[in-house]
Structure formats: structure tokens, C-alpha cells
Design a protein around this motif. Structure first.
Motif, PDB file in Angstrom:
ATOM      1  N   VAL A   1      28.657 -22.025  29.831  1.00 10.75           N
ATOM      2  CA  VAL A   1      29.376 -21.060  30.023  1.00 10.75           C
ATOM      3  C   VAL A   1      28.529 -19.662  29.700  1.00 10.75           C
TER       4      VAL A   1
ATOM      5  N   ILE B   1      29.929 -28.653  29.716  1.00 10.20           N
ATOM      6  CA  ILE B   1      30.373 -27.298  30.404  1.00 10.20           C
ATOM      7  C   ILE B   1      29.609 -26.071  29.760  1.00 10.20           C
TER       8      ILE B   1
ATOM      9  N   ILE C   1      38.417 -18.493  28.009  1.00  7.26           N
ATOM     10  CA  ILE C   1      37.200 -19.070  28.210  1.00  7.26           C
ATOM     11  C   ILE C   1      37.086 -21.065  27.795  1.00  7.26           C
ATOM     12  N   ASN C   2      37.662 -20.684  26.765  1.00  7.94           N
ATOM     13  CA  ASN C   2      38.582 -22.263  26.170  1.00  7.94           C
ATOM     14  C   ASN C   2      39.550 -22.816  27.223  1.00  7.94           C
TER      15      ASN C   2
ATOM     16  N   LYS D   1      36.725 -29.853  31.500  1.00  9.50           N
ATOM     17  CA  LYS D   1      36.557 -31.305  31.229  1.00  9.50           C
ATOM     18  C   LYS D   1      37.241 -32.104  31.634  1.00  9.50           C
TER      19      LYS D   1
ATOM     20  N   ALA E   1      37.440 -24.209  30.021  1.00  2.59           N
ATOM     21  CA  ALA E   1      36.413 -24.788  30.039  1.00  2.59           C
ATOM     22  C   ALA E   1      37.107 -25.645  29.615  1.00  2.59           C
ATOM     23  N   ASP E   2      38.320 -26.175  28.402  1.00  5.21           N
ATOM     24  CA  ASP E   2      38.928 -27.641  28.225  1.00  5.21           C
ATOM     25  C   ASP E   2      39.375 -28.450  29.704  1.00  5.21           C
TER      26      ASP E   2
END
Lengths: 136, 136
Positions: A81, A79, A63-64, A71, A67-68
Motif C-alpha cells: 500500500v 499487499i 484501503i482495508n 489478497k 487490500a483484503d
């Protein structure tokens, strides 16, 4: 134990971009927002706590990562989630790039209006940019 | 480095139930759903990927702990987990018990209608039950 297979509706509403460790990374067929979905490739998981502790950690990591990258690829304001699953029960995590003034901002994307089709060229550029950021 | 302090709006819209490791566990002041919020006690975190890897793992652990307890405490159909932050930028994670036929089911809770005040007795019973399940 059942084999993993993407839920029928989720499969219809999104397309596979790549596989990363635990999850399939999929793009929602809705051009209003850069909207990704992570689907852990585990049969019969509905809630995050249905996963083993190792899978939970993997999911968090992925997820990280996504997401990163999302972005950086979009320059979005925020973002979002979310793991809801009120309609599709198979565990899946939405990762969405939101920007001020986008459709339904600052409200959520779920349940708002009707999906818009991606233009092929725009989708190709977005996907290429995202995957480059995922690998950097 | 700034000291952690709960965002003003988040503080107004929710009340502290307890602290668990990394996060404050808070109850939203909206009786329409059993609606919890986890706030990592870290200053200046907006996105999940702003946290250190260790904090990310802690947050995952605490989300799972709370989601599992909330499901057992309520018997809800589905737990919704979301980190949006389009309005309140301080990193916070919603953990909400959803049941078929509840307000806006199967849509999301965010941005829907107006909050309803908890009746004191109902809130006390819910909180007690939740905290018991958190510790078992």
C-alpha cells in the motif's frame, strides 16, 4: 471549491472499476501486477492529512476493504500500500498484490520497467473475481 | 498471543525516537532522506487489515500526525507513505519527506542505492525539530 475530477495522467494510466463511498477504485493499465488505485473524490487533496478526519477514516476503511479483497482474490504473498504522489499530485493510494518472483520482487513496483498491456480476457476474469471478493 | 517485539532487521536499520499511542516512531539509519517508520506495537500483524478496526483508526491518526509534522519540519515537496513489507513482514509504515532533486526523485526510496550514515549533529537537529512539530 473546485469539483473533483481525476487527474489527466492518472486517468490515462488506469481505468475505473467502481466507486466505493469516498473513492474511485481504478485498475492500473499494467498487467505485470494486480495493481489497484484508490482516488478519494475530493478536489485539491494532495496529502492524506489534507482530508477531513472523517474522510481519513473512510479512506482507511476503503484501503482495508480493497487490500483484503485483493489478497483473497489473488492469493498474493503481500499487499503493498502506498501514497507517493511525486509525479501525480492528486491524492491517490496504490494497493498492489505482490508475490515472490514477480517483476522487481521484493523491490517496489513504482518506476520499474515498462507497463505491459492486459489481455482482455485475463483482465475481465481478474476484475470479476476482485469485485466478487469486494462484496463478500 | 505473542508479545510485541520489533523485527530484528527493522531494529537494526532504524532507531527508536519515541512511542506515540499505538506505534513506535523510528528513524531510518539513512541520511539521504528524512525517513521515518511507524511500527504498530502489535504482535503478528503483517497486513493493515490484520489490525482491529480501532487499531486501524489509531494507525491512520498517527500516520497523519507524523506525516503532517514531517512536512512542516522539513518543508518537503511531498510526503510518501507506504506499507510494503516484502522483506520485513512485521507491519510497518514508512513516512518519508521527499523533495525535488533528492536521490531517485521522483522514484521511490525503497531498493535504491546504499544507505548513508547520519552525521550526529544533523541527526540531533532533525530529531529535535521533528519532535517539536509533533507536539505542536
Amino acid at each position: 471549491m473546485n469539483a473533483f475530477e481525476v487527474d489527466e495522467r492518472l486517468g490515462r494510466d488506469s481505468e475505473l472499476l467502481t466507486q466505493i463511498g469516498l473513492c474511485e477504485l481504478r485498475l492500473m493499465k499494467d498487467a505485470r501486477w494486480p495493481w489497484l488505485v484508490l482516488v478519494p473524490q475530493r478536489a485539491d487533496a494532495c496529502e492524506i492529512f489534507d482530508l477531513t478526519p472523517l474522510d481519513q477514516t473512510m479512506l482507511t476503511f476503503e484501503i482495508n476493504l480493497v487490500a483484503d479483497a485483493l489478497k483473497r482474490a489473488t492469493g498474493a504473498t503481500k499487499i503493498n500500500v502506498g501514497a507517493l504522489g511525486n509525479i501525480v499530485r492528486q491524492l491517490h493510494v496504490h494497493v498492489i498484490a505482490r508475490s515472490e518472483g514477480d517483476p522487481n520482487w521484493p523491490g517496489p513496483v513504482w518506476g520499474f520497467g515498462a507497463a505491459e498491456t492486459w489481455a482482455d480476457e485475463r483482465k475481465a476474469i481478474f476484475t470479476k473475481t476482485l469485485l466478487e471478493h469486494l462484496n463478500s
